[in-house]
Design an enzyme around this catalytic site. Sequence first.
Site, short mmCIF file in Angstrom:
data_model
loop_
_atom_site.label_atom_id
_atom_site.label_comp_id
_atom_site.label_asym_id
_atom_site.label_seq_id
_atom_site.Cartn_x
_atom_site.Cartn_y
_atom_site.Cartn_z
N ASP A 164 38.96 33.23 46.91
CA ASP A 164 39.79 32.11 47.04
C ASP A 164 41.30 32.49 46.99
O ASP A 164 41.70 33.63 46.57
CB ASP A 164 39.79 31.05 46.01
CG ASP A 164 39.79 31.90 44.59
OD1 ASP A 164 39.22 32.76 44.51
OD2 ASP A 164 40.56 31.05 43.85
N GLU A 223 38.02 31.03 42.13
CA GLU A 223 38.46 31.89 40.70
C GLU A 223 39.65 31.30 40.24
O GLU A 223 39.65 31.13 38.84
CB GLU A 223 38.41 33.28 40.87
CG GLU A 223 38.29 34.17 39.57
CD GLU A 223 39.83 34.38 39.12
OE1 GLU A 223 39.84 34.18 37.73
OE2 GLU A 223 40.59 34.36 39.92
NI NI Z 1 43.04 37.39 40.96
#
Ligand code: NI
Length: 408
Positions: free
Chosen positions: A94, A152
């Site tokens: 991401d 994340e």
């Molecule tokens: Ni990172």
Amino acid sequence: MTFTINSSNSPNSLTLDNIRPQIKALQPELVAWRRRIHQRPELGFQEELTADFIAQKLQAWSIPHQTGIAKTGIVAIIKGAKPGKVMAIRADIDALPIQEANEVPYRSQHDGKMHACGHDGHTAIALGTAYYLAQHQEELHGTVKIIFQPAEEGPGGAKPMIEEGVLENPDVEQIIGLHVWNNLPLGTVGVRSGALMAASERFTLKIIGRGGHGAMPDQTIDSIIVASQIVNALQTIVARNINPLDAAVVTIGEFHAGTGFNVIADSAFLSGTVRYFEPNLESIIPQRIESIIAGICESHGASYDLDYQKLYPATINDPRIAELVRSVAMEVVETPMGVVPECRTMGGEDMSFFLQKVPGCYFFLGSANPEKGLAYPHHHPRFDFDETVLAMGVEIFVRCIEASGNNK
Ligand code: NI
């Protein structure tokens, strides 16, 4: 003199001497993939173009894979011809809500979004690892799962992927992941046994006083005075309640109150974050925070509303696997000074959820190159890293897999 051909030493096996040139030959591809992903950054759980890109590559290489795990996550499975462990490599995919300020040909084409943490590099490294292993399935020991994880940066894709069974069938026995790291120079690796990154928690706090005239404080309960005392007192948790040899952080990041110079604020709003490594602090810090808030509010006749959320646990490496990564990294960076044990950070990382389930190791791959202007910190609008790390990352993953896979 007779020769015994040991399969693990034959020229075709994944032995060390022939890994490097083959992976170095992949470097132009790794750069191209990284740049393509960099051009189309997507936020957590929206990584659809990124997931399509990954799936297309896996498809083209005939690597079995499953898409749609925790919305946009993917797992690829590469079965070696030889017996061995089930290992996993984890890469986050991401991007961040940041407007890119770099003027590079591969700059973000999505306004307000940017791969400003290097997850585009992680994705390219994981793809390169999958490709390499798929080309060497005959010599590969064990089974390797390559986990492409969404979100994340928040709200976190590791936990839902685990809940959807990504570590099962076959059951993963060890997991390795990396972060390209501009806090370390190119040619270094940060790896340590035990905690590498901190537990990350967040709280919001509303102090409810009683507003009134700025000239008549006796008729009020001043929420700014109460909140200020709380901000100061919270600092005694790290200073006075925690073993000085254990690191922790209590940060207040927001303080909003008041509407006019002659008005005593009815309420005040605070938010903050807590970071620590030691699991025993998980209960001590929130307990102390609430007890300080409750005590100070009580002494002033104010009340409060506290919302405390645990985000990611500490990222804790298994000593044996950290040693494996360290020894492999020593060979890849080719200098004893290149492996840095003092690399802990108070940053958080949801690789921690995988490491709670399966022994493994998360490590930092030094990626800063100030001479090329590639040294901005992570999450900066000018963040970029030296792409030389891409082949290094693949080499470390492949060598770790080979070293542990045939060691069942
Ligand atoms: Ni990172």
